[in-house]
Design a protein around this motif. Structure first.
Motif, short mmCIF file in Angstrom:
data_model
loop_
_atom_site.label_atom_id
_atom_site.label_comp_id
_atom_site.label_asym_id
_atom_site.label_seq_id
_atom_site.Cartn_x
_atom_site.Cartn_y
_atom_site.Cartn_z
N LEU A 52 0.80 -1.23 0.00
CA LEU A 52 0.00 0.00 0.00
C LEU A 52 0.83 1.27 0.00
O LEU A 52 0.33 2.34 -0.38
N ASN A 53 2.07 1.19 0.43
CA ASN A 53 2.91 2.38 0.58
C ASN A 53 3.21 3.00 -0.78
O ASN A 53 3.80 2.36 -1.65
N ARG A 54 2.83 4.26 -0.94
CA ARG A 54 2.99 4.94 -2.23
C ARG A 54 4.45 5.21 -2.59
O ARG A 54 4.75 5.48 -3.74
N THR A 55 5.36 5.13 -1.62
CA THR A 55 6.77 5.36 -1.94
C THR A 55 7.57 4.06 -1.99
O THR A 55 8.76 4.09 -2.26
N ASN A 58 3.71 0.54 -3.91
CA ASN A 58 2.68 1.29 -4.63
C ASN A 58 1.90 0.36 -5.56
O ASN A 58 1.46 0.76 -6.64
N CYS A 59 1.72 -0.88 -5.15
CA CYS A 59 1.07 -1.89 -5.98
C CYS A 59 -0.38 -1.52 -6.32
O CYS A 59 -0.88 -1.83 -7.40
N ALA A 61 -1.60 1.19 -7.06
CA ALA A 61 -1.71 2.16 -8.14
C ALA A 61 -2.02 1.48 -9.47
O ALA A 61 -2.58 2.10 -10.38
N CYS A 62 -1.67 0.21 -9.60
CA CYS A 62 -1.89 -0.52 -10.85
C CYS A 62 -2.88 -1.68 -10.70
O CYS A 62 -3.50 -2.09 -11.68
N GLU A 71 -9.27 1.21 0.77
CA GLU A 71 -8.15 2.03 0.31
C GLU A 71 -8.54 2.74 -0.99
O GLU A 71 -9.28 2.20 -1.80
N PHE A 73 -7.88 4.76 -4.71
CA PHE A 73 -7.08 4.79 -5.93
C PHE A 73 -6.55 3.43 -6.39
O PHE A 73 -5.37 3.27 -6.66
N HIS A 74 -7.45 2.47 -6.53
CA HIS A 74 -7.07 1.20 -7.13
C HIS A 74 -6.84 1.43 -8.62
O HIS A 74 -7.61 2.10 -9.29
#
Length: 147
Positions: A52-55, A58-59, A61-62, A71, A73-74
């Motif tokens: 989940l960590n965007r930095t 960031n899985c 995100a896609c 959560e 922004f899937h």
């Protein structure tokens, strides 16, 4: 005559290069990494945090994961990961996270455990992988919960 700024930048680049790790070699057999990268099992809870960590990973995100619907922004670029543990073995998941291009040549998914042969890498990241071996094992442990 070289400018002082150019000299400083040159020294910084040399320092970063000197700190670069040895190239990561993966023991791929039959499209899988059967051996743990750390020798110990990962933590599914820690893996979810990396996922989940965007930095870091960031899985999300896609990929979509129904159990993480709270959560935001899937993404829709990669396949849904619902049931991924039923489609791939632990060893296959490890390779997919570490370097998916060794299985899926045309994927846009980055190699999370690769540190050479990369393009457009910022100087401070030269010679480093996106995730550590322990983080890869943690993500694999989390993916194993998605049955």
């Amino acid at each position: 005559m070289r400018s002082p700024l150019a000299a400083v930048l040159g020294c910084l680049l040399l320092a970063v290069s000197a700190q670069a790790e040895e190239p990561i070699k993966l023991d791929v057999v039959d499209g899988a990494l059967s051996k743990s990268l750390t020798g110990t099992p990962g933590s599914a809870d820690a893996g979810q945090k990396v996922f989940l960590n965007r930095t870091l990973g960031n899985c999300l995100a896609c990929h979509q994961v129904s159990s993480l619907k709270s959560e935001e922004f899937h993404g829709e670029v990669g396949p849904s990961l619902d049931g991924v543990a039923g489609r791939y073995s632990e060893a296959q998941l490890r390779l997919i996270v570490a370097n998916p291009k060794l299985i899926f040549a045309d994927t846009v998914m980055p190699a999370f455990f690769r540190n050479e042969g990369l393009n457009r890498v910022r100087p401070e990241f030269v010679g480093k992988s996106i995730l550590t071996a322990a983080q890869v094992e943690d993500v694999v442990a989390f993916l194993e919960t998605l049955k």
